[in-house]
Design a protein around this motif. Sequence first.
Motif, short mmCIF file in Angstrom:
data_model
loop_
_atom_site.label_atom_id
_atom_site.label_comp_id
_atom_site.label_asym_id
_atom_site.label_seq_id
_atom_site.Cartn_x
_atom_site.Cartn_y
_atom_site.Cartn_z
N THR A 22 38.00 38.80 47.46
CA THR A 22 38.98 39.79 47.00
C THR A 22 39.50 39.34 45.67
OG1 THR A 22 40.73 38.72 48.24
CG2 THR A 22 39.68 40.62 49.25
N ILE A 23 39.89 40.33 44.93
CA ILE A 23 40.34 40.09 43.56
C ILE A 23 41.65 40.84 43.45
CG2 ILE A 23 39.04 42.06 42.74
CD1 ILE A 23 38.43 40.60 40.24
N ARG A 24 42.57 40.33 42.66
CA ARG A 24 43.88 40.94 42.55
C ARG A 24 43.88 42.10 41.56
NH1 ARG A 24 46.61 40.14 46.88
NH2 ARG A 24 47.85 38.25 47.01
N SER A 25 44.74 43.08 41.84
CA SER A 25 45.06 44.01 40.78
C SER A 25 46.56 44.26 40.86
CB SER A 25 44.27 45.32 40.92
OG SER A 25 44.74 46.04 42.02
N TYR A 26 47.17 44.54 39.73
CA TYR A 26 48.62 44.60 39.64
C TYR A 26 49.03 45.95 39.10
CZ TYR A 26 47.84 39.61 40.09
OH TYR A 26 47.44 38.39 40.55
N LEU B 272 54.65 36.37 40.36
CA LEU B 272 53.54 36.50 41.30
C LEU B 272 52.63 35.29 41.21
CD1 LEU B 272 52.81 40.22 40.52
CD2 LEU B 272 53.93 39.31 42.57
N GLY B 273 52.54 34.76 40.00
CA GLY B 273 51.61 33.66 39.81
C GLY B 273 50.21 34.21 39.72
N ILE C 122 54.39 33.18 43.60
CA ILE C 122 54.32 33.56 45.01
C ILE C 122 52.95 33.25 45.58
CG2 ILE C 122 54.39 35.50 46.62
CD1 ILE C 122 56.43 36.82 44.84
N GLU C 123 51.91 33.47 44.76
CA GLU C 123 50.54 33.22 45.23
C GLU C 123 50.40 31.79 45.73
OE1 GLU C 123 48.48 35.57 45.57
OE2 GLU C 123 48.37 36.92 43.85
N PRO D 105 49.52 40.14 34.39
CA PRO D 105 48.75 39.39 35.39
C PRO D 105 47.31 39.86 35.53
CG PRO D 105 50.44 40.74 36.43
CD PRO D 105 50.69 40.79 34.97
N ASP D 106 47.04 41.08 35.09
CA ASP D 106 45.66 41.58 35.15
C ASP D 106 44.71 40.75 34.30
OD1 ASP D 106 45.79 43.76 36.92
OD2 ASP D 106 46.90 44.88 35.42
#
Lengths: 601, 483
Positions: A141-145, A154-155, A182-183, A270-271
Amino acid sequence: MELSRSQSLRIFIVLVALVIAGRLFYLQIIDTRYKEYANNNALRPIVLNPPRGEIYDRNGLFLAQSREAYDLMVIPRDVKPFDTLEMCRIIGVDKAELVGQLKKVGRSSRRPTVLFKLLDKEVKMKFEEYTFPGFYTQYRTIRSYPFHTGGNILGYVGEVNDNTIKNDSYYKRGDYIGMTGIERAYEEVLRGRKGVRMELVDVHGMPKGGYADGLYDTLAVPGVSITSTIDAKLQLLGEELMEGKVGSIVAIEPKTGEILMMVSSPTYNPDELIGRDRSRNYLKLLREPRRPLYNRAVMASYPPGSTFKLSTGLIGLQEGVLVPSQRYVCNSGYYVGRGVKCHYHDSPLDLRYSIQTSCNTYYCYVFRNILDNKAYGDVKVGFEVWRDYLLSMGFGRRLDSDFSGELKGNLPTVDFYDRVYNGKWNSLTTISLSIGQGEMGVTPLQLANFTATIANRGYYKIPHIIKSIEGGQIDSRFSVPNYTNIDPKHYQVIAEGMYRAVNVEGTAVGAAVKGLDICGKTGTAENGRGRDHSTFACFAPYNDPKIAMSVYVEHGGFGATVAMPIASLLLEQYLTDTITRPGLVEYVKRMTIEYPQYDNK
Amino acid sequence: MLSDSGYYSRKEGAIFAGVDWPSVLIYMVMVSLGIMSIYASVYNDSNRAIFDMAQKSGSQLMWTGISVVLGVVILLVDSKYYHYIAYQAYAASILLLLSTFVFGRTVNGAHSWISLGPFSVQPVEFAKLTTALALGKYMGGYGFNISRMKSLSRVGMIVGLPALIVCAQNDTGSAMVFSSFLFMLYREGFTGWVYMVLGMIVFLSVSSFFVEPTALYVLIFLIVVAIEMRDNGMMKQKIVYVASVLMAMLLIFFGGMVLRHEISMMRAFILALAVTLPMVAVYAVRYKLRNVVVFVVFFICSLLFVTSVDYVFDNVLRPHQQHRILDLLGLENDVKGAGYNVNQSKIAIGSGGLLGKGFLQGTQTKFDFVPEQSTDFIFSTVGEEWGFIGSITVLALFVALIFRVMRMGDRQRDTFGRVYCYGVAGVFFFHFFVNLGMTIGLIPVIGIPLPFFSYGGSSLLAFSVMLFIAIRLNCNAQYQSWQ
C-alpha cells in the motif's frame, strides 16, 4: 568351508544390495537435511502485505489514505531469457535502467528481490497479461494525502533500514515503516500484520498452487484506522497563513489535551514522499536551507519572550512573594545590575496591568523576590525552587506526548550557571530569565500546553495527536489531569490579565474578535541571529475555553505584528468556522519575511 | 551343436508348463511400478490420464503390452531355436549397431539411436541380448576351454566388438555394460586373478585421491603380503618380513637425519624394500614357491598404477568425467554444474523419508526438479513417493529376480543355457547396481537405464526378451526334472 563360485556371486550381490540399502537408510532416515532442501526447492513463501491503516482528522475527513501499488519482484535464479524491450515498455523504464537493476540483483540467488518499487495498478494489470518467468508483482500500500497537508504531523512512510531489520524480525528488506510523525508513533497499529502463503513452484519457478491445503498459510491482518485529533480545516488554514514564514503553530483543546493543529513551517506536501520519487524528493527536502523536514513544533527550542512572564507571575503568587494588587514602578526599565529595558506605559502598575502592557520591570522585581527569598537563604536554592515550578508546568522536559521526536527545550540548571560563572552568580546575573530571554528555550508545543494549563485554570492533559483507534483504546495517560505545583486559584488572575490584554487595553487588542472572548499574551523574543521572533500565546473563550494556542514566527518582529493576527484568524476559524476578516488574511499572507539566516548559508 | 536335443520337448499344449512363475510375477510387479513411476514423473495438473498414449506412461504401457506378447511368443518357440539363431542374431545386432553411423540420431551426445517412423530404437539394448546368446553358443561349443588364451580371446572379441562400436558412438555408459559379462565368466571358472586385479584397480584409484602416497605404498605392500599369505600361508615368516622392512625404513630415514642427508619417507621405504629383497628370494627358493614372482610383479604394477592415476585423470579423462568423479568423491561440490543431477536426485530420494510422500505427491518429482527423471533417474521417483520402504522393496525385487535368473542358469543341463542365464543376470545386476548407485551418489553418473522401470521402449523390450528367453530355457530344465 569352500564356497562354490555361484555362491560367491550371490554373496557379492547381497553385499552390494546391503551397501545400497545402507546408503538409502542414511539418505532417507538419518539425514534430515534433504527434506529441507526439497522444501527450499519447491516451496516459495509468498508474503501477503496488509493494507496500511488510514488516518482521519477529528471530523472524519481523510488525512492519509492507502491505495494499492505493486512492487515488481524478481527471483534471479528463475529468470529465463525474455523480451527486455517489452518489459521496459510495460513498466516505463529505459533499457539501461532495467539491465542495470538486473545486474545489481545478480543471477544465482533464489531470494525474491524488489526490482522496481511501487508501480501503479494499471502497470501491474498490463504486466500480468504477459508471462515473464521469474518475475511477479507484490501488493503494497502506498499513501495518498487528500489535503496535501500536515507533512510533519503525519510523518512519512519509508523503506526499513538495515538496523531496524536486525532488531525487529517482523521487517524484511523492502518493507515499509513509519519514519516520523503519526506514521512512526502508531506504526504497530497502522501496519497490521503480514500474512504468508506457501506456494508450490516447479523447477522453472512457475507457481503450481497452494501447499498442504493452506495449513501453513496465515492471512494478512489489515492495519487499523486511526482518528487523529487534528482539525484538517484549521491545519490547512494555519499552513496557508504561515506560508513564506518560518515558525510553528500548535493548538490544543484544553479540556482534553487533544492537539487540534500542529504547523511547522515551511512544511512540505506529503505526497512528495511516496511512491517511486520518494528518495529523490526526500534528498531535495533534506537539502533545503529552511529545513522543511525539521518539525519545529516539537523540536525547536525558542526563547519564549514575554509570554513567559505569565509563569514568572504564577510562581511569585504561589511563593507568596507577590499578590495581584502589588504595584511596582516602571521608569522604562529596571536599572539594577546589567539592567533590563522597558517600553513606555502607565506606572506604577499591578499584576493584571503588567500582563496587559507586558512590563519587563515588573517581572524583574518578581523574579528577584523568588530567587532571593529569605526563606531559602541562598540564590541557588531559590533558583532550584523556581526551576521545579517550571518543570511542573511542562517546560524543560518532554511532555510524553504520543508524538515521536519531541525534544526538551532548554531550562538551565544551577550547575550550568556555576560552570559559566565559576560559581559566582546571583539573581541579577540571570535576570533576563524573568521575561523569557537568556539561556532558555521552549518548544511551541510546551508553550501551547502552558497556555492550555492557564485556560484550564491549573491543570493540563498530556497533549496527544490520536483521538481514537478503531477497536482499540488510546493510552490512559492522556485522560488524567496533571496539576502543576501552582495552586489553581492563582491562575484566574493570570487569565484575567490575558483577557484584558486583548479586550480592554494592552498589547494584544488587535487580536480581539467580538463575542469570542479571546485571551492572549504577546511575545517579542530577542535572539542573537537578527530581527526579533514574534510570538503569541492565547486561548478562547475566556470562560469555558475551547482552544489554546501558541504561534511562533521566527524573526517576525513584534508579537503583535505577525503571530497575533495569525492566532486571531485561527481562533475565529476554529470557534465560528468562518473568516470575517478576509483583508487580514490577505495582509498576513502578503507579509513576507526575509530569512538571511537560512537562505544565505 | 546340441548333444542332447532329444530331451528338448514338452507336453503337447502345455505352453506354460514349467514357467518360473515367481520371475514372471516379479517382472509384472516391476513393470507396473515402472509405469506408475513414469506417470508420476511426467504428471501435472494438465495431463492426468495415465493411459494417454501421448504421454510417456501411456507409451510405456504400450511397450509393456508388446513385451508381454513377445514374451508369450518366446515361450511358444522351441528353445533349440535360440541356440540356432545365436550367431545370426549377434551378427544382425552388430550390423544394426553399425547402421547408426549411417542412419543414426544423436540424443544427449550419444550417437546411438535409429529412428523408425514414430519410434526411436537404441540398438545397443538388443546387442546385450545377442551378445549373451553368442557367448552361450560359443562357450558351449566344442573345444572351448576357459583356461586357454585362444578361447578367452574369442570371448573377448565377442564382447569387445559391440562394446567398441558403442564406445565409438560416444555412449560410454552402455559400452561399460558389456563388462558385466565378467559376472558370467567368473561362474564359468575364469581365473580369480582378473577379479583381484580389477578390485585392486578400483581400490587404488579411489585411494589415490585420499591417501598420501607413502602411506598408500605401505598399504599396497601390506595388502600384497596378505594376499600372498592367503595362498601360501606361513604367517610367522610374513611377520618377520614386514617387521624387517619397516625397521629398515625407519633406520634409513633416521640414519639420513643423523648424517644430515635428508631422505624422504617414500625413498626410505623403497630403499628398505630393495635392501630386504634378498629375504624374498631366499624365502621363495627355500619353500619352492614360484608364485612369489607373480606377487612381486603384482606389487610393482600396483605401485606404478597408483603413480599413473594422476596422469590418467588429468590427461585421459574428459573434463565432464573429471568433474563427475571429483563430485562423487566429495572433493568438489558443484551442485549447479556437474553435481546438479545427482544432488537433485538425492534431494528427491532423501526427502521421501520412511514412508514416502505418496503416489503423485512428490514435489520434486511433480515439478521436474530432477532432470532425466523418467529415464535414467526414475529411481528418484520411487525414493521420493514411496520412501525407504518402497526403495527397499524395489531393491529386494531386483535381488530376487537376479537370484531367480542365476538359479535358472544353475539348473541348465548344457553350457549354452547356463552361460546365457548368467550373462543376463550379470547385465541385470550391472544395470541395477550402477543405476541405483548413481541416483544415490555412490558411483559416478553413468547414463544407463534401470531395467523394467526406466522409460524407453527399446530397453524395456530388450530386457523383457532377455528375461523371457531365460524363462523359456528354464522350462525344459523344469520339465526334465519331473521325468
